[in-house]
Structure formats: C-alpha cells, structure tokens
Motif scaffolding. Sequence first.
Motif, PDB file in Angstrom:
ATOM      1  N   GLN A  14     -20.766 -39.413  75.555  1.00 40.49           N
ATOM      2  CA  GLN A  14     -19.492 -39.347  74.847  1.00 40.49           C
ATOM      3  C   GLN A  14     -19.512 -38.069  74.022  1.00 40.49           C
ATOM      4  O   GLN A  14     -20.586 -37.508  73.757  1.00 40.49           O
ATOM      5  N   PHE A  15     -18.316 -37.627  73.607  1.00 36.30           N
ATOM      6  CA  PHE A  15     -18.205 -36.311  72.986  1.00 36.30           C
ATOM      7  C   PHE A  15     -17.354 -36.342  71.726  1.00 36.30           C
ATOM      8  O   PHE A  15     -16.368 -37.074  71.646  1.00 36.30           O
ATOM      9  N   ALA A  16     -17.739 -35.498  70.771  1.00 35.00           N
ATOM     10  CA  ALA A  16     -16.945 -35.280  69.562  1.00 35.00           C
ATOM     11  C   ALA A  16     -16.069 -34.047  69.786  1.00 35.00           C
ATOM     12  O   ALA A  16     -16.400 -33.180  70.609  1.00 35.00           O
ATOM     13  N   THR A  17     -14.988 -33.948  69.052  1.00 36.00           N
ATOM     14  CA  THR A  17     -14.111 -32.783  69.185  1.00 36.00           C
ATOM     15  C   THR A  17     -14.829 -31.495  68.798  1.00 36.00           C
ATOM     16  O   THR A  17     -14.446 -30.412  69.224  1.00 36.00           O
ATOM     17  N   SER A  18     -15.892 -31.610  68.012  1.00 32.77           N
ATOM     18  CA  SER A  18     -16.661 -30.440  67.573  1.00 32.77           C
ATOM     19  C   SER A  18     -17.761 -30.063  68.567  1.00 32.77           C
ATOM     20  O   SER A  18     -18.645 -29.279  68.252  1.00 32.77           O
TER      21      SER A  18
ATOM     22  N   ASP B 184     -22.596 -28.553  76.999  1.00 35.62           N
ATOM     23  CA  ASP B 184     -22.820 -27.374  77.824  1.00 35.62           C
ATOM     24  C   ASP B 184     -21.774 -26.306  77.499  1.00 35.62           C
ATOM     25  O   ASP B 184     -22.079 -25.121  77.448  1.00 35.62           O
ATOM     26  N   HIS B 185     -20.557 -26.734  77.240  1.00 29.32           N
ATOM     27  CA  HIS B 185     -19.490 -25.803  76.865  1.00 29.32           C
ATOM     28  C   HIS B 185     -19.861 -25.058  75.573  1.00 29.32           C
ATOM     29  O   HIS B 185     -19.722 -23.833  75.504  1.00 29.32           O
ATOM     30  N   ALA B 186     -20.349 -25.798  74.583  1.00 26.12           N
ATOM     31  CA  ALA B 186     -20.713 -25.190  73.298  1.00 26.12           C
ATOM     32  C   ALA B 186     -21.851 -24.192  73.450  1.00 26.12           C
ATOM     33  O   ALA B 186     -21.791 -23.079  72.912  1.00 26.12           O
ATOM     34  N   GLN B 187     -22.893 -24.568  74.193  1.00 26.14           N
ATOM     35  CA  GLN B 187     -24.014 -23.639  74.346  1.00 26.14           C
ATOM     36  C   GLN B 187     -23.574 -22.403  75.118  1.00 26.14           C
ATOM     37  O   GLN B 187     -24.048 -21.309  74.866  1.00 26.14           O
TER      38      GLN B 187
ATOM     39  N   LEU C 209     -15.279 -41.580  69.764  1.00 25.12           N
ATOM     40  CA  LEU C 209     -15.671 -40.423  70.561  1.00 25.12           C
ATOM     41  C   LEU C 209     -14.932 -40.407  71.901  1.00 25.12           C
ATOM     42  O   LEU C 209     -14.412 -41.428  72.351  1.00 25.12           O
ATOM     43  N   MET C 210     -14.908 -39.245  72.531  1.00 21.64           N
ATOM     44  CA  MET C 210     -14.209 -39.074  73.806  1.00 21.64           C
ATOM     45  C   MET C 210     -15.150 -39.303  74.987  1.00 21.64           C
ATOM     46  O   MET C 210     -16.343 -38.984  74.907  1.00 21.64           O
ATOM     47  N   ASN C 211     -14.575 -39.811  76.078  1.00 23.72           N
ATOM     48  CA  ASN C 211     -15.350 -39.865  77.311  1.00 23.72           C
ATOM     49  C   ASN C 211     -15.327 -38.474  77.951  1.00 23.72           C
ATOM     50  O   ASN C 211     -14.651 -37.563  77.471  1.00 23.72           O
ATOM     51  N   PHE C 212     -16.056 -38.314  79.036  1.00 24.71           N
ATOM     52  CA  PHE C 212     -16.189 -37.006  79.670  1.00 24.71           C
ATOM     53  C   PHE C 212     -14.834 -36.436  80.103  1.00 24.71           C
ATOM     54  O   PHE C 212     -14.549 -35.262  79.879  1.00 24.71           O
ATOM     55  N   ASP C 213     -14.016 -37.255  80.720  1.00 24.19           N
ATOM     56  CA  ASP C 213     -12.722 -36.767  81.221  1.00 24.19           C
ATOM     57  C   ASP C 213     -11.824 -36.289  80.090  1.00 24.19           C
ATOM     58  O   ASP C 213     -11.187 -35.238  80.196  1.00 24.19           O
ATOM     59  N   THR C 214     -11.761 -37.056  79.016  1.00 21.96           N
ATOM     60  CA  THR C 214     -10.924 -36.664  77.874  1.00 21.96           C
ATOM     61  C   THR C 214     -11.452 -35.393  77.235  1.00 21.96           C
ATOM     62  O   THR C 214     -10.695 -34.477  76.902  1.00 21.96           O
ATOM     63  N   TYR C 215     -12.783 -35.298  77.084  1.00 18.17           N
ATOM     64  CA  TYR C 215     -13.384 -34.095  76.517  1.00 18.17           C
ATOM     65  C   TYR C 215     -13.096 -32.884  77.404  1.00 18.17           C
ATOM     66  O   TYR C 215     -12.668 -31.828  76.918  1.00 18.17           O
ATOM     67  N   SER C 216     -13.295 -33.030  78.699  1.00 16.06           N
ATOM     68  CA  SER C 216     -13.038 -31.929  79.623  1.00 16.06           C
ATOM     69  C   SER C 216     -11.594 -31.467  79.546  1.00 16.06           C
ATOM     70  O   SER C 216     -11.307 -30.260  79.541  1.00 16.06           O
ATOM     71  N   ALA C 217     -10.663 -32.412  79.477  1.00  9.46           N
ATOM     72  CA  ALA C 217      -9.248 -32.067  79.371  1.00  9.46           C
ATOM     73  C   ALA C 217      -8.968 -31.324  78.064  1.00  9.46           C
ATOM     74  O   ALA C 217      -8.132 -30.412  78.036  1.00  9.46           O
ATOM     75  N   SER C 218      -9.661 -31.681  76.995  1.00  3.73           N
ATOM     76  CA  SER C 218      -9.430 -31.022  75.705  1.00  3.73           C
ATOM     77  C   SER C 218      -9.866 -29.564  75.739  1.00  3.73           C
ATOM     78  O   SER C 218      -9.354 -28.745  74.978  1.00  3.73           O
ATOM     79  N   LEU C 219     -10.782 -29.219  76.611  1.00  3.19           N
ATOM     80  CA  LEU C 219     -11.257 -27.837  76.720  1.00  3.19           C
ATOM     81  C   LEU C 219     -10.224 -26.941  77.378  1.00  3.19           C
ATOM     82  O   LEU C 219     -10.269 -25.727  77.228  1.00  3.19           O
ATOM     83  N   GLU C 220      -9.305 -27.543  78.100  1.00  2.85           N
ATOM     84  CA  GLU C 220      -8.275 -26.784  78.821  1.00  2.85           C
ATOM     85  C   GLU C 220      -7.082 -26.466  77.943  1.00  2.85           C
ATOM     86  O   GLU C 220      -6.230 -25.678  78.309  1.00  2.85           O
ATOM     87  N   ASP C 221      -6.990 -27.123  76.779  1.00  2.00           N
ATOM     88  CA  ASP C 221      -5.843 -26.906  75.889  1.00  2.00           C
ATOM     89  C   ASP C 221      -5.873 -25.547  75.242  1.00  2.00           C
ATOM     90  O   ASP C 221      -6.850 -24.960  74.985  1.00  2.00           O
TER      91      ASP C 221
END
Length: 128
Positions: free
Chosen positions: A9-13, A31-34, A116-128
């Motif tokens: 699961q993922f945090a917005t940060s 992985d996105h953050a690193q 916290l977000m699941n993988f799909d929600t987190y991935s979608a947030s990266l596209e915003d």
Amino acid sequence: MSSVETNYQFATSHEWVKDNGDGTVTVGISDHAQGLLGDVVFVELPEEGDITLAGETFSLVESVKAASDVYAPVSGVIVAVNQALDESPEIVNDSSFEEGWIAKIKLDNPQELNALMNFDTYSASLED
C-alpha cells in the motif's frame, strides 16, 4: 500481478507499506520516489524504539540530487531498521521494494492502513 501490486500500500508522499501479518509493517520508499531522487548516497535511519506518528518525518534519504524527508505512513514503534543501508544506501535504488526497506513498525492502530492507497490508485496518482 506482481507482489508489489497485491501486497503493498502507498502513501501520497511516496512511501510504501507491506503488512507483515503480525501487527507490524515494513516501510520504504516507492520505486517512483527513488527514481526521482537518483543515486541514493545516504539514508538516515530511525532508532529502534522510536515512536512514529503518521505523517511525520521519521527518516531522511539523500541522493546526489537532493535530500528528501521520509514520512511515517502509520503510527507505531520502530521495531527494526535496515542496517544494510548504512553501508550500502544504493540498495534503495537497486531494490526499493525488497532489500531497500527502511524500517519495520509495530502498528498502534491497524485501521490507519485503510487510509493508504492500493497499487492501482497510487499508480494513477502519478499520472496526474
């Protein structure tokens, strides 16, 4: 589906959380953050026994580009830290979801995981 897609699961940060099923979670950066940080050269680890509060800084990751605070995605007590990062901080780049974990936290409130977000929600947030 990969392990990351189903077990993390993922945090917005950009921190990830893996529920260990025993009242503890393992925490690291995504992985996105690193990738945004670039080559990691230092990780300031919390101390075992430290108390974390969700949303507050509990670690710091430094790269050749920048230093970035790592925020606790959940509240609890640090029960383990990844000492391997002292000698080899680049593990965060090489294996952000496996060997590059930062700390294990004994949860104060397991309900915090619901925020916290699941993988799909987190991935979608990266596209915003």
